[in-house]
Design a protein around this motif. Structure first.
Motif, PDB file in Angstrom:
ATOM      1  N   GLU A  64     -16.249 -18.053 -30.922  1.00  0.00           N
ATOM      2  CA  GLU A  64     -14.783 -17.942 -30.849  1.00  0.00           C
ATOM      3  C   GLU A  64     -14.241 -16.966 -31.895  1.00  0.00           C
ATOM      4  O   GLU A  64     -13.319 -16.192 -31.622  1.00  0.00           O
ATOM      5  CB  GLU A  64     -14.143 -19.313 -31.042  1.00  0.00           C
ATOM      6  N   GLU A  65     -14.845 -17.022 -33.077  1.00  0.00           N
ATOM      7  CA  GLU A  65     -14.419 -16.126 -34.163  1.00  0.00           C
ATOM      8  C   GLU A  65     -14.628 -14.656 -33.755  1.00  0.00           C
ATOM      9  O   GLU A  65     -13.751 -13.814 -33.950  1.00  0.00           O
ATOM     10  CB  GLU A  65     -15.273 -16.468 -35.389  1.00  0.00           C
ATOM     11  N   VAL A  66     -15.793 -14.386 -33.163  1.00  0.00           N
ATOM     12  CA  VAL A  66     -16.083 -13.007 -32.736  1.00  0.00           C
ATOM     13  C   VAL A  66     -15.175 -12.580 -31.586  1.00  0.00           C
ATOM     14  O   VAL A  66     -14.714 -11.439 -31.534  1.00  0.00           O
ATOM     15  CB  VAL A  66     -17.580 -12.845 -32.377  1.00  0.00           C
ATOM     16  N   PHE A  67     -14.865 -13.502 -30.691  1.00  0.00           N
ATOM     17  CA  PHE A  67     -13.899 -13.194 -29.625  1.00  0.00           C
ATOM     18  C   PHE A  67     -12.593 -12.688 -30.242  1.00  0.00           C
ATOM     19  O   PHE A  67     -12.032 -11.680 -29.815  1.00  0.00           O
ATOM     20  CB  PHE A  67     -13.572 -14.448 -28.797  1.00  0.00           C
ATOM     21  N   ALA A  68     -12.123 -13.426 -31.240  1.00  0.00           N
ATOM     22  CA  ALA A  68     -10.848 -13.061 -31.864  1.00  0.00           C
ATOM     23  C   ALA A  68     -10.945 -11.661 -32.476  1.00  0.00           C
ATOM     24  O   ALA A  68     -10.052 -10.830 -32.287  1.00  0.00           O
ATOM     25  CB  ALA A  68     -10.470 -14.097 -32.919  1.00  0.00           C
ATOM     26  N   GLN A  69     -12.059 -11.395 -33.198  1.00  0.00           N
ATOM     27  CA  GLN A  69     -12.250 -10.056 -33.793  1.00  0.00           C
ATOM     28  C   GLN A  69     -12.225  -8.955 -32.741  1.00  0.00           C
ATOM     29  O   GLN A  69     -11.717  -7.870 -32.968  1.00  0.00           O
ATOM     30  CB  GLN A  69     -13.602  -9.990 -34.516  1.00  0.00           C
ATOM     31  N   LEU A  70     -12.818  -9.250 -31.578  1.00  0.00           N
ATOM     32  CA  LEU A  70     -12.919  -8.229 -30.518  1.00  0.00           C
ATOM     33  C   LEU A  70     -11.691  -8.219 -29.615  1.00  0.00           C
ATOM     34  O   LEU A  70     -11.666  -7.539 -28.596  1.00  0.00           O
ATOM     35  CB  LEU A  70     -14.180  -8.467 -29.676  1.00  0.00           C
ATOM     36  N   GLU A  71     -10.684  -9.004 -30.005  1.00  0.00           N
ATOM     37  CA  GLU A  71      -9.435  -9.085 -29.238  1.00  0.00           C
ATOM     38  C   GLU A  71      -9.647  -9.531 -27.800  1.00  0.00           C
ATOM     39  O   GLU A  71      -9.046  -8.993 -26.858  1.00  0.00           O
ATOM     40  CB  GLU A  71      -8.674  -7.757 -29.302  1.00  0.00           C
ATOM     41  N   VAL A  72     -10.534 -10.511 -27.644  1.00  0.00           N
ATOM     42  CA  VAL A  72     -10.649 -11.197 -26.364  1.00  0.00           C
ATOM     43  C   VAL A  72      -9.529 -12.236 -26.324  1.00  0.00           C
ATOM     44  O   VAL A  72      -9.391 -13.026 -27.253  1.00  0.00           O
ATOM     45  CB  VAL A  72     -12.023 -11.901 -26.246  1.00  0.00           C
ATOM     46  N   THR A  73      -8.687 -12.191 -25.306  1.00  0.00           N
ATOM     47  CA  THR A  73      -7.620 -13.197 -25.188  1.00  0.00           C
ATOM     48  C   THR A  73      -8.232 -14.515 -24.756  1.00  0.00           C
ATOM     49  O   THR A  73      -8.860 -14.581 -23.697  1.00  0.00           O
ATOM     50  CB  THR A  73      -6.586 -12.761 -24.122  1.00  0.00           C
ATOM     51  N   ALA A  74      -8.063 -15.558 -25.556  1.00  0.00           N
ATOM     52  CA  ALA A  74      -8.637 -16.863 -25.203  1.00  0.00           C
ATOM     53  C   ALA A  74      -7.584 -17.695 -24.478  1.00  0.00           C
ATOM     54  O   ALA A  74      -6.431 -17.771 -24.921  1.00  0.00           O
ATOM     55  CB  ALA A  74      -9.122 -17.579 -26.453  1.00  0.00           C
ATOM     56  N   PHE A  75      -7.963 -18.279 -23.359  1.00  0.00           N
ATOM     57  CA  PHE A  75      -7.020 -19.101 -22.585  1.00  0.00           C
ATOM     58  C   PHE A  75      -7.216 -20.583 -22.869  1.00  0.00           C
ATOM     59  O   PHE A  75      -6.275 -21.349 -22.819  1.00  0.00           O
ATOM     60  CB  PHE A  75      -7.155 -18.822 -21.092  1.00  0.00           C
ATOM     61  N   PHE A  76      -8.455 -20.996 -23.105  1.00  0.00           N
ATOM     62  CA  PHE A  76      -8.687 -22.383 -23.533  1.00  0.00           C
ATOM     63  C   PHE A  76     -10.038 -22.456 -24.228  1.00  0.00           C
ATOM     64  O   PHE A  76     -10.891 -21.577 -24.053  1.00  0.00           O
ATOM     65  CB  PHE A  76      -8.598 -23.377 -22.360  1.00  0.00           C
ATOM     66  N   ASP A  77     -10.190 -23.500 -25.054  1.00  0.00           N
ATOM     67  CA  ASP A  77     -11.484 -23.683 -25.715  1.00  0.00           C
ATOM     68  C   ASP A  77     -11.933 -25.137 -25.702  1.00  0.00           C
ATOM     69  O   ASP A  77     -12.840 -25.518 -26.454  1.00  0.00           O
ATOM     70  CB  ASP A  77     -11.473 -23.124 -27.145  1.00  0.00           C
ATOM     71  N   ALA A  78     -11.317 -25.925 -24.837  1.00  0.00           N
ATOM     72  CA  ALA A  78     -11.753 -27.312 -24.678  1.00  0.00           C
ATOM     73  C   ALA A  78     -11.268 -27.806 -23.319  1.00  0.00           C
ATOM     74  O   ALA A  78     -10.108 -27.580 -22.952  1.00  0.00           O
ATOM     75  CB  ALA A  78     -11.185 -28.193 -25.784  1.00  0.00           C
ATOM     76  N   VAL A 117     -15.261 -22.203 -23.600  1.00  0.00           N
ATOM     77  CA  VAL A 117     -14.219 -21.230 -23.944  1.00  0.00           C
ATOM     78  C   VAL A 117     -14.061 -20.271 -22.778  1.00  0.00           C
ATOM     79  O   VAL A 117     -15.057 -19.819 -22.200  1.00  0.00           O
ATOM     80  CB  VAL A 117     -14.618 -20.422 -25.200  1.00  0.00           C
ATOM     81  N   PHE A 118     -12.807 -19.948 -22.442  1.00  0.00           N
ATOM     82  CA  PHE A 118     -12.580 -18.930 -21.409  1.00  0.00           C
ATOM     83  C   PHE A 118     -11.621 -17.889 -21.945  1.00  0.00           C
ATOM     84  O   PHE A 118     -10.585 -18.212 -22.517  1.00  0.00           O
ATOM     85  CB  PHE A 118     -11.998 -19.566 -20.148  1.00  0.00           C
ATOM     86  N   GLY A 119     -11.986 -16.623 -21.784  1.00  0.00           N
ATOM     87  CA  GLY A 119     -11.123 -15.541 -22.245  1.00  0.00           C
ATOM     88  C   GLY A 119     -11.243 -14.327 -21.355  1.00  0.00           C
ATOM     89  O   GLY A 119     -11.982 -14.304 -20.373  1.00  0.00           O
ATOM     90  N   LYS A 120     -10.473 -13.295 -21.735  1.00  0.00           N
ATOM     91  CA  LYS A 120     -10.459 -12.089 -20.932  1.00  0.00           C
ATOM     92  C   LYS A 120     -10.213 -10.903 -21.853  1.00  0.00           C
ATOM     93  O   LYS A 120      -9.420 -11.002 -22.798  1.00  0.00           O
ATOM     94  CB  LYS A 120      -9.318 -12.206 -19.916  1.00  0.00           C
ATOM     95  N   LYS A 121     -10.920  -9.839 -21.629  1.00  0.00           N
ATOM     96  CA  LYS A 121     -10.611  -8.584 -22.330  1.00  0.00           C
ATOM     97  C   LYS A 121     -10.530  -7.499 -21.276  1.00  0.00           C
ATOM     98  O   LYS A 121     -11.490  -7.290 -20.534  1.00  0.00           O
ATOM     99  CB  LYS A 121     -11.687  -8.256 -23.357  1.00  0.00           C
ATOM    100  N   ALA A 122      -9.376  -6.811 -21.211  1.00  0.00           N
ATOM    101  CA  ALA A 122      -9.092  -5.901 -20.097  1.00  0.00           C
ATOM    102  C   ALA A 122      -9.359  -6.689 -18.814  1.00  0.00           C
ATOM    103  O   ALA A 122      -8.818  -7.766 -18.651  1.00  0.00           O
ATOM    104  CB  ALA A 122      -9.900  -4.624 -20.201  1.00  0.00           C
ATOM    105  N   ASP A 123     -10.233  -6.177 -17.921  1.00  0.00           N
ATOM    106  CA  ASP A 123     -10.485  -6.921 -16.683  1.00  0.00           C
ATOM    107  C   ASP A 123     -11.703  -7.826 -16.762  1.00  0.00           C
ATOM    108  O   ASP A 123     -12.029  -8.508 -15.797  1.00  0.00           O
ATOM    109  CB  ASP A 123     -10.678  -5.936 -15.520  1.00  0.00           C
ATOM    110  N   ALA A 124     -12.411  -7.807 -17.872  1.00  0.00           N
ATOM    111  CA  ALA A 124     -13.652  -8.591 -17.958  1.00  0.00           C
ATOM    112  C   ALA A 124     -13.347 -10.054 -18.284  1.00  0.00           C
ATOM    113  O   ALA A 124     -12.615 -10.348 -19.226  1.00  0.00           O
ATOM    114  CB  ALA A 124     -14.568  -7.997 -19.020  1.00  0.00           C
TER     115      ALA A 124
END
Ligand code: AMP
Ligand code: MG
Length: 405
Positions: free
Chosen positions: A256-270, A280-287
């Motif tokens: 989760e910490e690395v997601f934040a650094q890479l600016e992955v938008t997190a939608f939920f983590d539980a 954890v589910f997130g999105k960066k651009a279309d990925a």
């Protein structure tokens, strides 16, 4: 903490249908057609005999038996240039074009060939009998398959008949798989003290492939922020990134910490699910990025519940979810959780009814209990006890369809 249904809704909301790609018709089976397909031919392309027999004029045999002069033989693949006149017939094979002048085909069994180039027709026949008229099945330029069609073997046959050797399908998503953990070794190695083999990478690979998507294994990343970060960046070049492990609350769970650094938008983590709560589910651009818990049963369960619907939506399917039905419990079962429990089950058909055996499992690392299952029994959080004979919701995995005879 969000419910399972909320998590599914969020994931599907963030998922878009892939752009089309062109593949050979041989590769198109089990995907979704991304274009309307038109016919470049009529079918049949000419009035065609559906039987082996004699092409003739029905009026000539109205008072059968009748003797006709045989003026030609028409095998399939040839095209007759002669005409059938009063008192004449032509021997014809199944699939061959009807000669002009003829309006019916009498089957060979109801005729007798005579020596002098004649035939005795033993029974009368109605006009148009045993002739498939031109364009009866499809017309030139007719839309034969709309986009959105699921490509079955029969659909492949239609594509082949209209000459579509290359077809547009909804693109197969590329799915990167990154497994994390200092304890992991590859499967050709004997684990040393404190180590275990990376089994998730392999199970997830086949789950991805089973959906029709394209798995891309990225290997094992140790629990180090910089290596994890490099692996995740690489994975973000795919349509979907699956990470296994490192999403819990341990000192070395850095995902989760690395997601934040890479600016992955997190939608939920539980998610209020057992197993698989720390997903954890997130999105960066279309990925799309899924952080799956490392426990093997959790990772595979969350794949079925959250990842597979997203992949199916990307690939243009109208139905995203595994089939959910009600079965009768074949045994007593104690749920032991207040979360929505997706517990491994063996669902089977007996006397035309659906039953489910809720398997005893030692939890989310019990890969054997999971391997013996073909479905999940879904027990709501407020329910603790299942008694034999109770109605239980089951989610059927693909395994169900091949394990039930
Ligand atoms: P984690 O989510 O990283 O806390 O891992 C939870 C549990 O799953 C631990 O017991 C890990 O050893 C195990 N685990 C993590 N990754 C894998 C993997 N790729 N294959 C098998 N087990 C794993
Ligand atoms: Mg770990």
């Amino acid at each position: 903490m969000i419910s399972v249904q909320e998590a599914i809704d969020i994931v599907l909301n963030q998922t878009t249908v892939s752009t089309p790609e062109t593949v050979s018709v041989l590769e198109a089976g089990s995907y979704i057609l991304a274009e309307d397909v038109y016919s470049d031919i009529a079918m049949p392309p000419f009035d065609k005999s559906t039987m082996d027999g004699y092409a003739l004029r029905a009026e000539d045999v109205a008072n059968a038996p009748a003797i006709l002069e045989v003026v030609g033989v028409i095998p399939a693949g040839s095209f007759p240039v002669f005409e059938i006149r009063a008192g004449q017939a032509a021997k014809i094979m199944t699939g061959a074009p009807i000669p002009s002048g003829a309006n019916a085909v009498q089957i060979v069994e109801k005729t007798e060939a005579l020596e002098n180039g004649k035939v005795r027709v033993l029974a009368q026949i109605a006009p148009r009998k045993n002739i498939s008229p031109q364009s009866e099945i499809l017309r030139v330029n007719e839309k034969v398959l709309p986009r959105g069609t699921y490509i079955t073997p029969a659909v492949i046959g239609v594509l082949a008949a209209v000459g579509k050797d290359r077809v547009e399908i909804c693109r197969r998503p590329r799915v990167a798989i990154l497994v994390t953990g200092d304890e992991l070794v590859e499967i050709d190695q004997k684990p040393q003290a404190g180590q275990i083999r990376n089994s998730n990478g392999y199970a997830l690979y086949h789950q991805v492939r089973g959906c029709g998507a394209l798995p891309e294994p990225l290997g094992i990343a140790p629990d180090q922020r910089n290596i994890l970060s490099a692996g995740i960046e690489k994975g973000l070049k795919c349509d979907v990134l699956l990470i296994s492990g490192g999403v819990s609350k341990g000192d070395l769970d850095f995902v989760e910490e690395v997601f934040a650094q890479l600016e992955v938008t997190a939608f939920f983590d539980a998610v209020n699910i057992k197993p698989g709560k720390p997903t954890v589910f997130g999105k960066k651009a279309d990925a799309l990025v899924f952080g799956l818990p490392g426990n093997p049963v959790s990772a595979s369960t969350i794949f079925e519940v959250l990842v597979k619907p997203a992949l199916r939506k990307m690939m243009g399917f109208a139905q995203y979810q595994n089939l959910r039905l009600t079965a009768t419990a074949a045994n007593d079962f104690d749920s032991k959780t207040r979360r929505e429990n997706y517990t491994p089950a063996w669902t089977f058909i007996k006397d035309d009814k659906l039953y489910t055996e809720l398997l005893s499992s030692r939890g989310s690392s019990d890969i054997l209990a999971f391997a013996w299952s073909n479905s999940f029994a879904v027990i709501p959080g407020e329910r603790q006890q299942i008694q034999r004979g109770d109605a239980v919701k089951v989610v059927l995995r693909d395994e169900f369809w091949v394990t039930n005879k």
